[in-house]
Write a protein that holds these residues in place. Structure first.
Motif, PDB file in Angstrom:
ATOM      1  N   ARG A  36      -4.775   7.106  -0.459  1.00  0.00           N
ATOM      2  CA  ARG A  36      -4.216   5.765  -0.265  1.00  0.00           C
ATOM      3  C   ARG A  36      -4.388   4.977  -1.554  1.00  0.00           C
ATOM      4  O   ARG A  36      -5.414   5.086  -2.215  1.00  0.00           O
ATOM      5  CB  ARG A  36      -4.982   5.095   0.879  1.00  0.00           C
ATOM      6  N   THR A  88      -0.025  -8.331   7.226  1.00  0.00           N
ATOM      7  CA  THR A  88      -0.480  -7.705   8.463  1.00  0.00           C
ATOM      8  C   THR A  88       0.336  -8.154   9.659  1.00  0.00           C
ATOM      9  O   THR A  88       0.264  -7.553  10.712  1.00  0.00           O
ATOM     10  CB  THR A  88      -1.951  -8.015   8.713  1.00  0.00           C
ATOM     11  N   ASN A  89       1.148  -9.220   9.496  1.00  0.00           N
ATOM     12  CA  ASN A  89       1.930  -9.642  10.651  1.00  0.00           C
ATOM     13  C   ASN A  89       3.101  -8.706  10.929  1.00  0.00           C
ATOM     14  O   ASN A  89       3.821  -8.885  11.902  1.00  0.00           O
ATOM     15  CB  ASN A  89       2.435 -11.081  10.477  1.00  0.00           C
ATOM     16  N   THR A  90       3.284  -7.717  10.082  1.00  0.00           N
ATOM     17  CA  THR A  90       4.293  -6.698  10.386  1.00  0.00           C
ATOM     18  C   THR A  90       3.676  -5.523  11.126  1.00  0.00           C
ATOM     19  O   THR A  90       4.315  -4.497  11.314  1.00  0.00           O
ATOM     20  CB  THR A  90       4.976  -6.186   9.104  1.00  0.00           C
ATOM     21  N   GLY A  91       2.437  -5.682  11.522  1.00  0.00           N
ATOM     22  CA  GLY A  91       1.802  -4.607  12.271  1.00  0.00           C
ATOM     23  C   GLY A  91       1.603  -3.387  11.409  1.00  0.00           C
ATOM     24  O   GLY A  91       1.352  -3.491  10.213  1.00  0.00           O
ATOM     25  N   ASN A  92       1.698  -2.235  12.008  1.00  0.00           N
ATOM     26  CA  ASN A  92       1.484  -0.997  11.276  1.00  0.00           C
ATOM     27  C   ASN A  92       2.809  -0.359  10.918  1.00  0.00           C
ATOM     28  O   ASN A  92       3.044   0.808  11.196  1.00  0.00           O
ATOM     29  CB  ASN A  92       0.632  -0.057  12.127  1.00  0.00           C
ATOM     30  N   GLN A  93       3.692  -1.088  10.300  1.00  0.00           N
ATOM     31  CA  GLN A  93       5.019  -0.610   9.973  1.00  0.00           C
ATOM     32  C   GLN A  93       4.980   0.191   8.675  1.00  0.00           C
ATOM     33  O   GLN A  93       4.817  -0.364   7.597  1.00  0.00           O
ATOM     34  CB  GLN A  93       5.987  -1.779   9.819  1.00  0.00           C
ATOM     35  N   PHE A  94       5.097   1.505   8.817  1.00  0.00           N
ATOM     36  CA  PHE A  94       5.229   2.376   7.661  1.00  0.00           C
ATOM     37  C   PHE A  94       6.701   2.564   7.329  1.00  0.00           C
ATOM     38  O   PHE A  94       7.562   2.508   8.197  1.00  0.00           O
ATOM     39  CB  PHE A  94       4.685   3.777   7.970  1.00  0.00           C
ATOM     40  N   TYR A  96       0.848  -1.187   0.000  1.00  0.00           N
ATOM     41  CA  TYR A  96       0.000   0.000   0.000  1.00  0.00           C
ATOM     42  C   TYR A  96       0.885   1.239   0.000  1.00  0.00           C
ATOM     43  O   TYR A  96       1.962   1.248   0.599  1.00  0.00           O
ATOM     44  CB  TYR A  96      -0.896   0.022   1.239  1.00  0.00           C
ATOM     45  N   PHE A 153       0.749   5.595   0.534  1.00  0.00           N
ATOM     46  CA  PHE A 153      -0.047   6.646   1.158  1.00  0.00           C
ATOM     47  C   PHE A 153       0.617   8.006   0.929  1.00  0.00           C
ATOM     48  O   PHE A 153       1.830   8.109   0.792  1.00  0.00           O
ATOM     49  CB  PHE A 153      -0.116   6.444   2.683  1.00  0.00           C
ATOM     50  N   MET A 210       3.606   0.697   2.902  1.00  0.00           N
ATOM     51  CA  MET A 210       3.334  -0.329   3.908  1.00  0.00           C
ATOM     52  C   MET A 210       3.177  -1.667   3.217  1.00  0.00           C
ATOM     53  O   MET A 210       2.483  -1.769   2.194  1.00  0.00           O
ATOM     54  CB  MET A 210       2.089   0.005   4.712  1.00  0.00           C
ATOM     55  N   ASN A 211       3.800  -2.698   3.803  1.00  0.00           N
ATOM     56  CA  ASN A 211       3.647  -4.041   3.263  1.00  0.00           C
ATOM     57  C   ASN A 211       2.225  -4.536   3.414  1.00  0.00           C
ATOM     58  O   ASN A 211       1.515  -4.142   4.327  1.00  0.00           O
ATOM     59  CB  ASN A 211       4.584  -5.012   3.997  1.00  0.00           C
ATOM     60  N   PHE A 267       8.508   5.767   5.635  1.00  0.00           N
ATOM     61  CA  PHE A 267       8.213   7.122   5.211  1.00  0.00           C
ATOM     62  C   PHE A 267       9.359   7.725   4.417  1.00  0.00           C
ATOM     63  O   PHE A 267      10.525   7.430   4.655  1.00  0.00           O
ATOM     64  CB  PHE A 267       7.989   8.021   6.434  1.00  0.00           C
TER      65      PHE A 267
END
Lengths: 114, 117
Positions: B50, B99-105, B33, B35, B95-96, B107
């Motif tokens: 997004r 979802t197992n990487t959590g909310n790792q952006f 994704y 953003f 962002m990957n 930037f």
């Protein structure tokens, strides 16, 4: 709804002191995250939680602890403050993973460690 | 590792004109994704737009649109009919899908946009 609230807005600490940054949301979001923003940079993930009782580390977790005893609250603890932790800290929440759901950010806490 | 590059530290545009902010990224992932976030002087981080990498159609939100070129790994933001309230720092982020990487952006370093009356 108040959205995502953070306290305090500003804080000055001496090296070695500990403190807790508070974060609360009233949107019943499962996902909550803590980020730091250093000058000239975007956000870096410190810790995150996918629900009450569940937390995990992000990109820069060292020197910070979190807990998630309720859905609403996600405090960030600095164990022994260091000048390298001078930054602006943002808390965020979302219904689900930030990739799929919009994250709502708090107003930030500006922390200075001397 | 993922990297995001914004090569324009500062830009300005006349009110009512159009401006394009550049962003390139590097990844070996296929699903991800992208953003654009806006950070005005108030410091509040606000999602502008997004884009899901598997969607070929460019995302649009009112006056904001993107030009997503997956093969070139480019994700530029176009702001039409610029308004004074658009003055802010703009961050491109990746962002990957996993979802197992959590909310790792990941930037970029940001582009400071000033809208001139």
């Amino acid at each position: 709804n108040a959205g995502v609230t953070q306290t305090p807005k500003f804080q000055v600490l001496k090296t070695g002191q500990s403190m807790t940054l508070q974060c609360a949301q009233d949107m019943n979001h499962e996902y909550m995250s803590w980020y730091r923003q250093d000058p000239g940079m975007g956000l870096r993930l410190i810790h995150y939680s996918v629900g009450a009782g569940i937390t995990d580390q992000g990109e820069v977790p060292n020197g910070y602890n979190v807990s998630r005893s309720t859905t609403e609250d996600f405090p960030l603890r600095l164990l022994s403050a260091a000048p390298s932790q001078t930054s602006v800290y943002f808390c965020a929440s979302s219904y689900g993973p930030a990739a799929a759901y919009e994250q709502y950010f708090g107003p930030g806490t500006r922390l200075t460690v001397t | 590792a993922q990297t995001v590059t914004q090569s324009q530290p500062e830009m300005s545009v006349q009110e009512a004109e159009t401006v394009t902010l550049s962003c390139t990224y590097d990844t070996s992932e296929n699903n991800y994704y992208l953003f654009w976030y806006k950070q005005p002087p108030s410091r509040q981080m606000i999602l502008v737009i997004r884009q899901e990498a598997y969607k070929q159609q460019n995302a649009t939100e009112n006056r904001f649109s993107v030009n997503f070129q997956k093969a070139a790994k480019s994700f530029s933001l176009k702001i039409s009919d610029s308004q004074l309230g658009d003055t802010a720092m703009y961050f491109c982020a990746f962002m990957n899908h996993h979802t197992n990487t959590g909310n790792q952006f990941y930037f970029g370093t940001g582009t400071s946009l000033t809208v001139i009356p």
